[in-house]
Write a protein that holds these residues in place. Structure first.
Motif, PDB file in Angstrom:
ATOM      1  N   ARG A   1      21.775  25.308  23.642  1.00 57.08           N
ATOM      2  CA  ARG A   1      22.845  24.435  23.144  1.00 57.08           C
ATOM      3  C   ARG A   1      22.646  22.984  23.591  1.00 57.08           C
ATOM      4  O   ARG A   1      23.015  22.051  22.875  1.00 57.08           O
ATOM      5  N   THR A   2      22.057  22.792  24.752  1.00 55.34           N
ATOM      6  CA  THR A   2      21.906  21.450  25.307  1.00 55.34           C
ATOM      7  C   THR A   2      20.723  20.696  24.720  1.00 55.34           C
ATOM      8  O   THR A   2      20.808  19.481  24.477  1.00 55.34           O
ATOM      9  N   PHE A   3      19.616  21.409  24.453  1.00 49.50           N
ATOM     10  CA  PHE A   3      18.389  20.717  24.068  1.00 49.50           C
ATOM     11  C   PHE A   3      17.833  21.074  22.689  1.00 49.50           C
ATOM     12  O   PHE A   3      16.964  20.366  22.188  1.00 49.50           O
ATOM     13  N   CYS A   4      18.313  22.153  22.091  1.00 49.30           N
ATOM     14  CA  CYS A   4      17.730  22.587  20.812  1.00 49.30           C
ATOM     15  C   CYS A   4      18.693  22.499  19.635  1.00 49.30           C
ATOM     16  O   CYS A   4      18.341  21.958  18.589  1.00 49.30           O
ATOM     17  N   LEU A   5      19.876  23.033  19.796  1.00 48.03           N
ATOM     18  CA  LEU A   5      20.811  23.096  18.677  1.00 48.03           C
ATOM     19  C   LEU A   5      21.677  21.841  18.642  1.00 48.03           C
ATOM     20  O   LEU A   5      22.913  21.898  18.644  1.00 48.03           O
ATOM     21  N   ILE A   6      21.005  20.682  18.598  1.00 47.27           N
ATOM     22  CA  ILE A   6      21.683  19.385  18.641  1.00 47.27           C
ATOM     23  C   ILE A   6      20.993  18.408  17.687  1.00 47.27           C
ATOM     24  O   ILE A   6      19.822  18.584  17.330  1.00 47.27           O
TER      25      ILE A   6
ATOM     26  N   MET B   1      15.757  34.393   7.804  1.00 47.38           N
ATOM     27  CA  MET B   1      14.348  34.619   8.119  1.00 47.38           C
ATOM     28  C   MET B   1      13.817  33.421   8.906  1.00 47.38           C
ATOM     29  O   MET B   1      14.057  32.271   8.542  1.00 47.38           O
ATOM     30  N   VAL B   2      13.087  33.726   9.983  1.00 52.35           N
ATOM     31  CA  VAL B   2      12.561  32.681  10.855  1.00 52.35           C
ATOM     32  C   VAL B   2      11.053  32.850  11.016  1.00 52.35           C
ATOM     33  O   VAL B   2      10.566  33.961  11.250  1.00 52.35           O
ATOM     34  N   LYS B   3      10.331  31.750  10.885  1.00 55.80           N
ATOM     35  CA  LYS B   3       8.901  31.759  11.188  1.00 55.80           C
ATOM     36  C   LYS B   3       8.725  31.448  12.674  1.00 55.80           C
ATOM     37  O   LYS B   3       9.311  30.483  13.174  1.00 55.80           O
ATOM     38  N   PRO B   4       7.948  32.252  13.405  1.00 52.19           N
ATOM     39  CA  PRO B   4       7.755  31.995  14.838  1.00 52.19           C
ATOM     40  C   PRO B   4       7.289  30.581  15.148  1.00 52.19           C
ATOM     41  O   PRO B   4       7.697  29.996  16.148  1.00 52.19           O
ATOM     42  N   LYS B   5       6.457  30.017  14.262  1.00 51.31           N
ATOM     43  CA  LYS B   5       5.973  28.651  14.496  1.00 51.31           C
ATOM     44  C   LYS B   5       7.131  27.653  14.450  1.00 51.31           C
ATOM     45  O   LYS B   5       7.162  26.688  15.231  1.00 51.31           O
ATOM     46  N   ASP B   6       8.091  27.870  13.573  1.00 51.11           N
ATOM     47  CA  ASP B   6       9.262  26.990  13.508  1.00 51.11           C
ATOM     48  C   ASP B   6      10.093  27.113  14.782  1.00 51.11           C
ATOM     49  O   ASP B   6      10.609  26.112  15.304  1.00 51.11           O
ATOM     50  N   LEU B   7      10.243  28.345  15.270  1.00 50.61           N
ATOM     51  CA  LEU B   7      10.956  28.565  16.525  1.00 50.61           C
ATOM     52  C   LEU B   7      10.249  27.841  17.665  1.00 50.61           C
ATOM     53  O   LEU B   7      10.889  27.204  18.519  1.00 50.61           O
ATOM     54  N   TYR B   8       8.926  27.928  17.674  1.00 53.34           N
ATOM     55  CA  TYR B   8       8.121  27.260  18.698  1.00 53.34           C
ATOM     56  C   TYR B   8       8.329  25.754  18.671  1.00 53.34           C
ATOM     57  O   TYR B   8       8.528  25.118  19.713  1.00 53.34           O
ATOM     58  N   GLU B   9       8.320  25.170  17.480  1.00 50.93           N
ATOM     59  CA  GLU B   9       8.481  23.723  17.372  1.00 50.93           C
ATOM     60  C   GLU B   9       9.875  23.295  17.833  1.00 50.93           C
ATOM     61  O   GLU B   9      10.038  22.251  18.476  1.00 50.93           O
ATOM     62  N   LEU B  10      10.894  24.107  17.515  1.00 45.10           N
ATOM     63  CA  LEU B  10      12.263  23.810  17.956  1.00 45.10           C
ATOM     64  C   LEU B  10      12.339  23.778  19.477  1.00 45.10           C
ATOM     65  O   LEU B  10      12.917  22.851  20.067  1.00 45.10           O
ATOM     66  N   ILE B  11      11.743  24.782  20.115  1.00 45.65           N
ATOM     67  CA  ILE B  11      11.819  24.892  21.573  1.00 45.65           C
ATOM     68  C   ILE B  11      10.952  23.830  22.246  1.00 45.65           C
ATOM     69  O   ILE B  11      11.327  23.261  23.281  1.00 45.65           O
TER      70      ILE B  11
END
Length: 208
Positions: A72-77, A148-158
């Protein structure tokens, strides 16, 4: 003391870079691992960064609290460029991603419906348009929402979340240099706690 701090700060940053290089390899190899394996490894990165953040601030919390709070602090903003770019993340809460993480790590699964949402993983080879089309087609068949989520997209978000976290640390350095001794002490103590955590966990680079 400053020399000792700089050495430990370098080791902390070097370890984070080593982790990033290791994770990069699962997306670049000729025979990529499955989306489930990729997502599990990416969630491990999130666990590491969240743990570091709490160590830096000298706080103690449960793993679920660290995970969801860091997201919540660093990704979903809005400051996270990947969050802004991919509106799919706007539909997912930190708790929903925590459920997905647990199911993947403990059962190789995609978790039950939660927040009215089912989760699915898509190959990184799919274009964003293809993922949207698959998602839309599935959602026409049922009442619950499937994302649906691509792992690479998750990686870039994090990864972007990690960059924002490091910028927060750098802000403390700049404020300390401007004369705020409290910020300087906070930064030095935070790096010291992370350094000790790395040592206690045996978190060292394993040569290939």
């Amino acid at each position: 003391m400053i020399e000792k701090h700089n050495e430990r700060k370098k080791e902390v940053v070097d370890f984070i870079n080593d982790v990033i290089r290791d994770i990069n390899s699962i997306f670049l190899c000729d025979y990529p691992s499955s989306p489930r394996i990729q997502a599990i490894i990416v969630f491990s990165l999130l666990d590491i960064l969240a743990s570091y953040w709490y160590e830096y601030d000298g706080k103690c919390e449960t793993q679920s609290k660290r995970f969801t709070s860091w997201l919540r602090t660093f990704c979903l903003i809005g400051q996270n460029v990947e969050y802004v770019k991919n509106t799919r993340w706007h539909k997912l809460s930190s708790e929903r991603l925590w459920h997905l993480r647990n199911s993947l790590v403990h059962f190789f699964g995609l978790s039950n419906e939660s927040d009215g949402i089912y989760m699915a993983l898509a190959s990184n080879k799919f274009s964003d348009k293809e993922v949207d089309e698959y998602e839309s087609g599935i959602n026409k068949l049922g009442e619950s929402l499937v994302i649906m989520v691509k792992p690479k997209d998750l990686y870039e978000l994090i990864k972007q979340g990690g960059i924002l976290m490091l910028k927060d640390w750098i802000k403390n350095i700049h404020e300390a240099q401007a004369g705020n001794n409290e910020r300087g002490v906070r930064h030095i103590d935070g790096i010291e706690r992370i350094y000790k955590k790395i040592q206690s966990e045996g978190a060292k680079l394993i040569p290939m």
